[in-house]
Scaffold this motif. Sequence first.
Motif, short mmCIF file in Angstrom:
data_model
loop_
_atom_site.label_atom_id
_atom_site.label_comp_id
_atom_site.label_asym_id
_atom_site.label_seq_id
_atom_site.Cartn_x
_atom_site.Cartn_y
_atom_site.Cartn_z
N ASN A 1 5.18 -6.79 -5.87
CA ASN A 1 5.70 -7.74 -6.28
C ASN A 1 6.77 -8.29 -6.69
OD1 ASN A 1 2.84 -9.36 -5.25
ND2 ASN A 1 1.85 -9.15 -7.16
N VAL A 2 8.23 -7.03 -6.00
CA VAL A 2 9.21 -7.22 -7.02
C VAL A 2 9.77 -7.99 -6.11
CG1 VAL A 2 9.43 -4.53 -5.13
CG2 VAL A 2 10.92 -4.84 -7.59
N GLU A 3 11.31 -8.56 -6.79
CA GLU A 3 11.95 -9.45 -5.80
C GLU A 3 12.74 -8.25 -5.21
OE1 GLU A 3 15.39 -13.08 -6.61
OE2 GLU A 3 14.08 -11.96 -7.89
N VAL A 4 13.47 -7.83 -3.67
CA VAL A 4 14.43 -7.35 -3.07
C VAL A 4 15.37 -8.19 -2.91
CG1 VAL A 4 13.82 -5.79 -0.76
CG2 VAL A 4 11.82 -6.48 -2.02
N PRO B 1 19.16 -10.71 0.17
CA PRO B 1 17.42 -10.95 -0.29
C PRO B 1 15.96 -10.94 0.69
CG PRO B 1 19.39 -12.57 0.07
CD PRO B 1 19.65 -11.40 0.50
N LEU B 2 15.29 -10.66 0.50
CA LEU B 2 14.54 -10.85 0.74
C LEU B 2 12.94 -10.77 -0.02
CD1 LEU B 2 13.79 -6.92 2.66
CD2 LEU B 2 15.68 -8.89 3.10
N GLY B 3 12.86 -11.79 -0.92
CA GLY B 3 12.68 -12.08 -2.58
C GLY B 3 11.38 -11.35 -2.46
N LYS B 4 10.39 -12.16 -3.00
CA LYS B 4 9.08 -11.10 -3.65
C LYS B 4 8.20 -10.16 -1.82
CE LYS B 4 8.88 -12.28 -8.22
NZ LYS B 4 7.11 -12.44 -9.18
N GLN B 5 8.24 -9.39 -2.13
CA GLN B 5 7.56 -8.30 -1.56
C GLN B 5 7.05 -6.54 -2.14
OE1 GLN B 5 7.78 -8.59 1.82
NE2 GLN B 5 9.96 -10.31 2.24
N ASP B 6 5.77 -6.06 -0.88
CA ASP B 6 5.81 -4.83 -1.59
C ASP B 6 6.35 -3.46 -1.29
OD1 ASP B 6 3.42 -6.03 -3.18
OD2 ASP B 6 2.31 -5.86 -2.04
N ILE B 7 6.73 -2.57 -2.23
CA ILE B 7 7.02 -1.47 -1.23
C ILE B 7 6.56 -0.33 -1.46
CG2 ILE B 7 8.87 -0.03 -1.04
CD1 ILE B 7 10.82 -1.98 -2.59
N VAL B 8 6.43 0.40 -0.02
CA VAL B 8 5.37 1.36 -0.60
C VAL B 8 5.99 2.98 0.37
CG1 VAL B 8 3.14 2.48 1.07
CG2 VAL B 8 3.38 0.13 0.73
N LEU C 1 -6.24 10.34 -2.16
CA LEU C 1 -4.45 10.63 -1.67
C LEU C 1 -4.00 9.88 -3.01
CD1 LEU C 1 -2.79 9.73 1.51
CD2 LEU C 1 -3.97 12.19 0.40
N PRO C 2 -3.20 10.95 -3.98
CA PRO C 2 -3.05 10.48 -5.80
C PRO C 2 -2.47 9.24 -5.05
CG PRO C 2 -1.58 12.38 -4.87
CD PRO C 2 -2.62 12.00 -3.57
N LEU C 3 -2.58 8.34 -6.18
CA LEU C 3 -1.69 6.53 -5.56
C LEU C 3 -1.25 6.49 -6.65
CD1 LEU C 3 -0.64 4.52 -3.92
CD2 LEU C 3 -3.55 3.81 -4.42
N THR C 4 -0.10 5.47 -6.95
CA THR C 4 0.65 5.13 -8.51
C THR C 4 0.95 4.13 -7.73
OG1 THR C 4 1.10 6.84 -9.44
CG2 THR C 4 2.41 5.06 -10.22
N VAL C 5 0.40 2.51 -8.92
CA VAL C 5 0.81 1.19 -8.02
C VAL C 5 1.63 1.23 -9.60
CG1 VAL C 5 -0.44 -1.01 -7.96
CG2 VAL C 5 -0.88 0.84 -7.10
N ILE C 6 2.49 0.82 -9.00
CA ILE C 6 3.67 0.20 -10.33
C ILE C 6 3.66 -1.79 -10.16
CG2 ILE C 6 6.17 -0.23 -10.88
CD1 ILE C 6 6.23 2.17 -9.90
N ASP C 7 3.71 -2.72 -11.17
CA ASP C 7 3.18 -3.96 -11.21
C ASP C 7 4.89 -4.24 -11.46
OD1 ASP C 7 3.92 -6.04 -11.48
OD2 ASP C 7 2.69 -6.50 -13.79
N GLY D 1 8.48 -9.03 -13.06
CA GLY D 1 10.36 -9.62 -13.39
C GLY D 1 11.42 -8.62 -13.61
N SER D 2 10.81 -7.55 -11.92
CA SER D 2 12.10 -6.14 -11.57
C SER D 2 12.71 -6.80 -10.03
CB SER D 2 11.55 -5.12 -11.65
OG SER D 2 10.70 -4.95 -12.41
N ILE D 3 13.96 -6.20 -10.30
CA ILE D 3 14.13 -6.56 -8.85
C ILE D 3 14.64 -5.39 -8.51
CG2 ILE D 3 16.37 -6.70 -8.26
CD1 ILE D 3 17.32 -9.23 -9.67
N ALA D 4 14.68 -5.00 -6.77
CA ALA D 4 14.94 -3.64 -6.15
C ALA D 4 15.78 -3.86 -5.34
CB ALA D 4 13.31 -3.16 -5.60
N VAL D 5 16.42 -2.78 -5.58
CA VAL D 5 18.07 -2.48 -5.21
C VAL D 5 17.81 -0.81 -4.39
CG1 VAL D 5 19.17 -4.16 -6.53
CG2 VAL D 5 19.25 -1.84 -6.80
#
Length: 393
Positions: free
Chosen positions: A9-12, A17-24, A44-50, A53-57
């Motif tokens: 749920n990060v704003e990409v 602009p791609l809107g709110k997305q998940d990035i793997v 597999l080792p997995l880390t989920v990041i909320d 409130g963030s923007i991914a660039v």
Amino acid sequence: MSTIFVIKNVEVFAPQPLGKQDIVIAGNKIIAIGQQFTTGSSDLPLTVIDGNGSIAVPGFVDSLVHFIGGGGEGGFATRTPEMQLTDATLGGVTTAIGVLGTDATTRTLTNLLAKAHALQIEGITTYCHTGSYQVPCRTLTGSITDDIILIDKFIGVGEIAISDHRSSQPTSDEIRKVAAAAKVGGILSGKAGIVSVHMGTGERILQPIYDAVAGTELSLKQFYPTHMNRNGAVFKAGLAHAKQGGIIDFTTSTTEYDLAHGEVAAAAALAQALQAGISPMQLTLSSDGNASLPIYSNNGELLGLQVGQVSSLYQAARDAILTHKVSITDSICAITAAPAAILKLGQKGRLQPGLDADLVLLNRDDLTINQVFAMGKQLVVEGKATVKGMFER
């Protein structure tokens, strides 16, 4: 075994602009961008990041850094220090291009190349240019073309100095031959073969480039002039150059003295260039990190010296957004997609499945840097470096 990261749920901004997305992220690649991915059960080792409130660039691409320092205009004691890993990562820089400057005697291409390899081992992607201010160019193999073809990290030549009292005053024919050699090297190696040009304050400004291109098959786009915000006259010439199809770069490291004596702040220069109708893909910012920022009197006497900061790259991009109302897309483009395209770094500068997992998470409320990933590794968390260089404390 490397960790799989899922940023939810990060704003990409990719940078579009791609809107709110998940990035793997898996390994060193972005493997998916979409909505509502489920993690399920896995060994597999997995880390989920909320990402709320963030923007991914994309990770930032700094097209001009002095990895091994620069300067020396005031004597040996004024040689600036080498760059450290966190100088880049805390400023969101995940790809950097190293150059020599005025001094190609006590600073060497072998030293530059070794430092580039060291920084890559520590965590970021690095490339270099062969040559320096001077023409004929210093090279490792004896040939610009051979350097670009045979040495993986060399992608161009420069920064060649023109219209500057520290320049070797190359003739049009000399500049032409440098560009031709770089072009052939780029063609045969699949690299940019770019000519990075240091712009001084001389009255000729870009005329040496125009004279070199005239009557040849060379393109203005092969030349990548930097410091085009050095003063009002240079900035005006830069806008005219871009309107002819050229590319221009604005330097983000500066001093109060330079700004008070006519330099156009990089954030303001970017905003004005966009307002003039120039395409964002023709406009870039670079830090000139770890360069000397000399202050000269009118007769060329050195009055003082400061050191360029890699962190100024994002500070300028952020200022363009917050102060000069440049869109996030256009401002981020100047430090991601545009320099990556100009330098033919096809895996860099964008957020897209299959590309390198270089990205920065910004706090949405103030656009400060929260997390930095380079090649799938988390190097900065909550604005603090989790990975440091070998000799950093």
